[in-house]
Design a protein around this motif. Structure first.
Motif, mmCIF file in Angstrom:
data_model
loop_
_atom_site.group_PDB
_atom_site.id
_atom_site.type_symbol
_atom_site.label_atom_id
_atom_site.label_comp_id
_atom_site.label_asym_id
_atom_site.label_seq_id
_atom_site.Cartn_x
_atom_site.Cartn_y
_atom_site.Cartn_z
ATOM 1 N N ILE A 1 23.821 2.582 43.319
ATOM 2 C CA ILE A 1 22.636 2.474 42.477
ATOM 3 C C ILE A 1 23.005 1.635 41.258
ATOM 4 N N PRO A 2 22.240 0.573 40.981
ATOM 5 C CA PRO A 2 22.577 -0.297 39.844
ATOM 6 C C PRO A 2 22.511 0.458 38.514
ATOM 7 N N ASP A 3 23.334 0.024 37.610
ATOM 8 C CA ASP A 3 23.371 0.580 36.266
ATOM 9 C C ASP A 3 22.048 0.303 35.567
ATOM 10 N N SER A 4 21.561 1.236 34.763
ATOM 11 C CA SER A 4 20.267 1.071 34.098
ATOM 12 C C SER A 4 20.287 -0.094 33.108
ATOM 13 N N GLU A 5 21.417 -0.350 32.468
ATOM 14 C CA GLU A 5 21.517 -1.493 31.546
ATOM 15 C C GLU A 5 21.346 -2.805 32.302
ATOM 16 N N PHE A 6 21.940 -2.887 33.468
ATOM 17 C CA PHE A 6 21.803 -4.085 34.295
ATOM 18 C C PHE A 6 20.345 -4.297 34.684
ATOM 19 N N LEU A 7 19.670 -3.213 35.077
ATOM 20 C CA LEU A 7 18.258 -3.314 35.461
ATOM 21 C C LEU A 7 17.395 -3.760 34.289
ATOM 22 N N LYS A 8 17.729 -3.288 33.081
ATOM 23 C CA LYS A 8 16.978 -3.724 31.890
ATOM 24 C C LYS A 8 17.147 -5.218 31.663
ATOM 25 N N LYS A 9 18.383 -5.732 31.836
ATOM 26 C CA LYS A 9 18.631 -7.167 31.672
ATOM 27 C C LYS A 9 17.861 -7.979 32.697
ATOM 28 N N VAL A 10 17.789 -7.480 33.918
ATOM 29 C CA VAL A 10 17.024 -8.155 34.976
ATOM 30 C C VAL A 10 15.551 -8.187 34.602
ATOM 31 N N LEU A 11 15.031 -7.074 34.099
ATOM 32 C CA LEU A 11 13.630 -7.003 33.704
ATOM 33 C C LEU A 11 13.324 -7.981 32.575
ATOM 34 N N VAL A 12 14.210 -8.055 31.583
ATOM 35 C CA VAL A 12 14.026 -8.999 30.476
ATOM 36 C C VAL A 12 14.051 -10.422 31.004
ATOM 37 N N GLY A 13 14.984 -10.710 31.931
ATOM 38 C CA GLY A 13 15.072 -12.041 32.521
ATOM 39 C C GLY A 13 13.797 -12.415 33.264
ATOM 40 N N LEU A 14 13.246 -11.463 34.014
ATOM 41 C CA LEU A 14 12.015 -11.719 34.764
ATOM 42 C C LEU A 14 10.840 -11.962 33.824
ATOM 43 N N ARG A 15 10.797 -11.230 32.733
ATOM 44 C CA ARG A 15 9.714 -11.415 31.754
ATOM 45 C C ARG A 15 9.813 -12.778 31.086
ATOM 46 N N ASN A 16 11.037 -13.253 30.904
ATOM 47 C CA ASN A 16 11.233 -14.565 30.262
ATOM 48 C C ASN A 16 10.816 -15.718 31.165
ATOM 49 N N LEU A 17 10.719 -15.477 32.449
ATOM 50 C CA LEU A 17 10.304 -16.551 33.365
ATOM 51 C C LEU A 17 8.858 -16.832 33.120
#
Length: 119
Positions: A103-119
């Motif tokens: 299961i991915p780390d929650s911090e990693f998932l937050k970074k992915v979410l921020v990256g997706l929002r920046n697109l």
């Protein structure tokens, strides 16, 4: 179709199959718990136990076993508890196959979410 088979089932037979037990408290089996046979049937085993062992040679859910036996799930859970106690079957929930390491780390998932929002 199953409903009719259960409604027509003789209550005395169900009582006999379960040895008079009406529920199991110790084992947590739900409808999708996978059952796998760990040993072959032996002489003198209850016929329902033998059928479960044959059905569960490949991982099979509790609800599928109930359907194959045309017995209520509550009765099948009692029979499965007998087999679990004797070590003839093993049980696992499909979600237990994933470990916390996968299961991915929650911090990693937050970074992915921020990256997706920046697109």
């Amino acid at each position: 179709m199953i409903r009719r088979a259960v409604e027509e089932e003789d209550p005395d037979r169900l009582y006999t199959v379960t040895g008079g037990r009406s529920r199991v408290d110790d084992v947590e089996l739900d409808l999708v718990t996978l059952i796998v046979t760990e040993s072959a049937p032996s002489a003198g085993m209850q016929s329902e136990h033998v059928r479960i062992l044959r059905i569960a040679e490949r991982p099979t859910s509790v609800v599928e076993i109930s359907s194959e036996l045309a017995l209520p799930v509550s009765v099948v859970k009692i029979l499965l508890t007998d087999l679990l106690d004797s070590g003839r079957v093993s049980a696992r929930h499909p979600s237990s196959a994933t470990t916390s390491a996968s299961i991915p780390d929650s911090e990693f998932l937050k970074k992915v979410l921020v990256g997706l929002r920046n697109l």
